[in-house]
Write a protein that holds these residues in place. Structure first.
Motif, PDB file in Angstrom:
ATOM      1  N   TRP A  93      17.765  -1.965  -5.750  1.00 18.68           N
ATOM      2  CA  TRP A  93      16.678  -1.241  -5.094  1.00 18.68           C
ATOM      3  C   TRP A  93      15.432  -2.103  -4.853  1.00 18.68           C
ATOM      4  O   TRP A  93      14.504  -1.674  -4.188  1.00 18.68           O
ATOM      5  N   ILE A  94      15.402  -3.320  -5.387  1.00 18.60           N
ATOM      6  CA  ILE A  94      14.253  -4.210  -5.173  1.00 18.60           C
ATOM      7  C   ILE A  94      14.654  -5.295  -4.174  1.00 18.60           C
ATOM      8  O   ILE A  94      15.498  -6.145  -4.490  1.00 18.60           O
ATOM      9  N   PRO A  95      14.070  -5.304  -2.972  1.00 23.20           N
ATOM     10  CA  PRO A  95      14.403  -6.360  -2.011  1.00 23.20           C
ATOM     11  C   PRO A  95      13.906  -7.722  -2.509  1.00 23.20           C
ATOM     12  O   PRO A  95      12.822  -7.820  -3.089  1.00 23.20           O
ATOM     13  N   LEU A  96      14.699  -8.748  -2.284  1.00 23.30           N
ATOM     14  CA  LEU A  96      14.339 -10.113  -2.666  1.00 23.30           C
ATOM     15  C   LEU A  96      14.155 -10.921  -1.391  1.00 23.30           C
ATOM     16  O   LEU A  96      15.071 -11.050  -0.594  1.00 23.30           O
ATOM     17  N   LYS A  97      12.962 -11.420  -1.219  1.00 19.67           N
ATOM     18  CA  LYS A  97      12.612 -12.162  -0.018  1.00 19.67           C
ATOM     19  C   LYS A  97      12.404 -13.624  -0.401  1.00 19.67           C
ATOM     20  O   LYS A  97      11.671 -13.912  -1.348  1.00 19.67           O
ATOM     21  N   VAL A  98      13.070 -14.520   0.323  1.00 23.16           N
ATOM     22  CA  VAL A  98      12.935 -15.957   0.077  1.00 23.16           C
ATOM     23  C   VAL A  98      12.116 -16.525   1.225  1.00 23.16           C
ATOM     24  O   VAL A  98      12.523 -16.433   2.383  1.00 23.16           O
ATOM     25  N   VAL A  99      10.955 -17.094   0.907  1.00 27.05           N
ATOM     26  CA  VAL A  99      10.076 -17.608   1.949  1.00 27.05           C
ATOM     27  C   VAL A  99       9.879 -19.113   1.808  1.00 27.05           C
ATOM     28  O   VAL A  99      10.023 -19.669   0.723  1.00 27.05           O
ATOM     29  N   THR A 100       9.555 -19.723   2.929  1.00 20.49           N
ATOM     30  CA  THR A 100       9.238 -21.142   2.952  1.00 20.49           C
ATOM     31  C   THR A 100       8.154 -21.349   4.000  1.00 20.49           C
ATOM     32  O   THR A 100       7.805 -20.424   4.735  1.00 20.49           O
ATOM     33  N   TYR A 101       7.624 -22.564   4.061  1.00 22.39           N
ATOM     34  CA  TYR A 101       6.554 -22.862   5.006  1.00 22.39           C
ATOM     35  C   TYR A 101       6.950 -24.044   5.877  1.00 22.39           C
ATOM     36  O   TYR A 101       7.463 -25.043   5.384  1.00 22.39           O
ATOM     37  N   THR A 102       6.730 -23.902   7.174  1.00 26.19           N
ATOM     38  CA  THR A 102       6.908 -25.031   8.085  1.00 26.19           C
ATOM     39  C   THR A 102       5.667 -25.117   8.966  1.00 26.19           C
ATOM     40  O   THR A 102       4.993 -24.107   9.201  1.00 26.19           O
ATOM     41  N   TRP A 125       4.458 -19.344   7.391  1.00 25.35           N
ATOM     42  CA  TRP A 125       5.300 -18.704   6.374  1.00 25.35           C
ATOM     43  C   TRP A 125       6.397 -17.933   7.070  1.00 25.35           C
ATOM     44  O   TRP A 125       6.143 -17.136   7.955  1.00 25.35           O
ATOM     45  N   ILE A 126       7.627 -18.185   6.647  1.00 24.35           N
ATOM     46  CA  ILE A 126       8.788 -17.565   7.285  1.00 24.35           C
ATOM     47  C   ILE A 126       9.871 -17.360   6.236  1.00 24.35           C
ATOM     48  O   ILE A 126       9.970 -18.134   5.283  1.00 24.35           O
ATOM     49  N   GLU A 127      10.668 -16.299   6.419  1.00 19.60           N
ATOM     50  CA  GLU A 127      11.795 -16.094   5.520  1.00 19.60           C
ATOM     51  C   GLU A 127      12.819 -17.191   5.767  1.00 19.60           C
ATOM     52  O   GLU A 127      13.043 -17.601   6.905  1.00 19.60           O
ATOM     53  N   GLN A 143       0.815  -1.216   0.000  1.00 19.22           N
ATOM     54  CA  GLN A 143       0.000   0.000   0.000  1.00 19.22           C
ATOM     55  C   GLN A 143       0.852   1.271   0.000  1.00 19.22           C
ATOM     56  O   GLN A 143       0.465   2.270  -0.591  1.00 19.22           O
ATOM     57  N   ASP A 144       2.006   1.235   0.665  1.00 20.39           N
ATOM     58  CA  ASP A 144       2.864   2.424   0.718  1.00 20.39           C
ATOM     59  C   ASP A 144       3.704   2.605  -0.543  1.00 20.39           C
ATOM     60  O   ASP A 144       4.474   3.552  -0.654  1.00 20.39           O
ATOM     61  N   GLY A 145       3.568   1.685  -1.507  1.00 18.95           N
ATOM     62  CA  GLY A 145       4.253   1.817  -2.788  1.00 18.95           C
ATOM     63  C   GLY A 145       5.537   1.018  -2.919  1.00 18.95           C
ATOM     64  O   GLY A 145       6.043   0.869  -4.026  1.00 18.95           O
ATOM     65  N   HIS A 146       6.091   0.524  -1.815  1.00 16.78           N
ATOM     66  CA  HIS A 146       7.337  -0.236  -1.957  1.00 16.78           C
ATOM     67  C   HIS A 146       7.043  -1.631  -2.496  1.00 16.78           C
ATOM     68  O   HIS A 146       5.955  -2.159  -2.330  1.00 16.78           O
ATOM     69  N   GLN A 147       8.046  -2.190  -3.172  1.00 15.71           N
ATOM     70  CA  GLN A 147       7.891  -3.495  -3.818  1.00 15.71           C
ATOM     71  C   GLN A 147       8.886  -4.497  -3.252  1.00 15.71           C
ATOM     72  O   GLN A 147       9.965  -4.123  -2.793  1.00 15.71           O
ATOM     73  N   GLU A 148       8.509  -5.780  -3.324  1.00 21.39           N
ATOM     74  CA  GLU A 148       9.388  -6.875  -2.953  1.00 21.39           C
ATOM     75  C   GLU A 148       9.240  -7.979  -3.988  1.00 21.39           C
ATOM     76  O   GLU A 148       8.127  -8.318  -4.375  1.00 21.39           O
ATOM     77  N   ALA A 149      10.371  -8.519  -4.408  1.00 26.81           N
ATOM     78  CA  ALA A 149      10.346  -9.725  -5.217  1.00 26.81           C
ATOM     79  C   ALA A 149      10.363 -10.882  -4.228  1.00 26.81           C
ATOM     80  O   ALA A 149      11.125 -10.862  -3.254  1.00 26.81           O
ATOM     81  N   ILE A 150       9.505 -11.865  -4.439  1.00 27.92           N
ATOM     82  CA  ILE A 150       9.398 -12.976  -3.501  1.00 27.92           C
ATOM     83  C   ILE A 150       9.634 -14.286  -4.228  1.00 27.92           C
ATOM     84  O   ILE A 150       9.050 -14.542  -5.284  1.00 27.92           O
ATOM     85  N   GLU A 151      10.498 -15.095  -3.640  1.00 28.27           N
ATOM     86  CA  GLU A 151      10.818 -16.421  -4.162  1.00 28.27           C
ATOM     87  C   GLU A 151      10.377 -17.434  -3.114  1.00 28.27           C
ATOM     88  O   GLU A 151      10.698 -17.301  -1.941  1.00 28.27           O
ATOM     89  N   VAL A 152       9.610 -18.443  -3.516  1.00 27.27           N
ATOM     90  CA  VAL A 152       9.161 -19.494  -2.610  1.00 27.27           C
ATOM     91  C   VAL A 152      10.073 -20.693  -2.822  1.00 27.27           C
ATOM     92  O   VAL A 152      10.149 -21.232  -3.922  1.00 27.27           O
TER      93      VAL A 152
END
Length: 157
Positions: free
Chosen positions: A122-131, A136-138, A92-101
């Protein structure tokens, strides 16, 4: 001993699907085919956040050119390298994240991540997984938690 004709063998082989290297099964969610069940589940998680108003926009598998095609000084030509994260999320605030599962980081992925960071710092890359334990956790956070648990386990006599 029974023998099989070449045609019978081809028919037998054609019914089999090639398994994914990491046993990921393609899954369809909301009419979209995802490369793994975990990725489809994360898409459902993002949809909930979108409906709740936490996310403004979700783009599935955006393409980023991390290295343009070119030629070395020795005349060896190479193709461009494209990195495709699973999602690009705009908040909502306009910032973006690239997300890799990911279930785990592979060597190939680590190289692509470095290329992505060098081309798009300038684009944060977040790697997430599930346990089951954390939801959901980085992946980096999960590694830290597991290291702490191993350390605590060793400390107990």
């Amino acid at each position: 001993m029974d023998t099989m004709t070449l045609e019978q063998y081809k028919n037998l082989r054609s019914g089999r699907r090639k398994r994914n290297k990491y046993n990921a099964k393609q899954t369809t969610y909301n009419g979209v085919r995802y490369d793994s069940r975990m990725e489809a589940q994360f898409a459902a998680h993002l949809d909930k956040q979108l409906k709740a108003g936490e996310i403004d926009k979700i783009v599935r598998q955006p393409h980023y050119v991390v290295l343009d095609a070119g030629e070395t000084e020795y005349g060896v030509k190479y193709n461009k390298v494209i990195y495709t994260p699973d999602f690009l999320v705009t908040y909502q605030d306009g910032h973006q994240e690239a997300i890799e599962v990911k279930g785990k980081e592979t060597r190939d992925y680590l190289v692509r991540k470095k290329l992505f960071y060098s081309a798009f710092p300038w684009i944060p890359l977040k790697v997430v997984t599930y346990t089951k334990r954390t939801g959901w956790i980085e992946l980096d956070e999960l590694k830290k938690l597991r290291a702490e648990r191993r350390k605590a386990k060793k400390a107990v006599p």
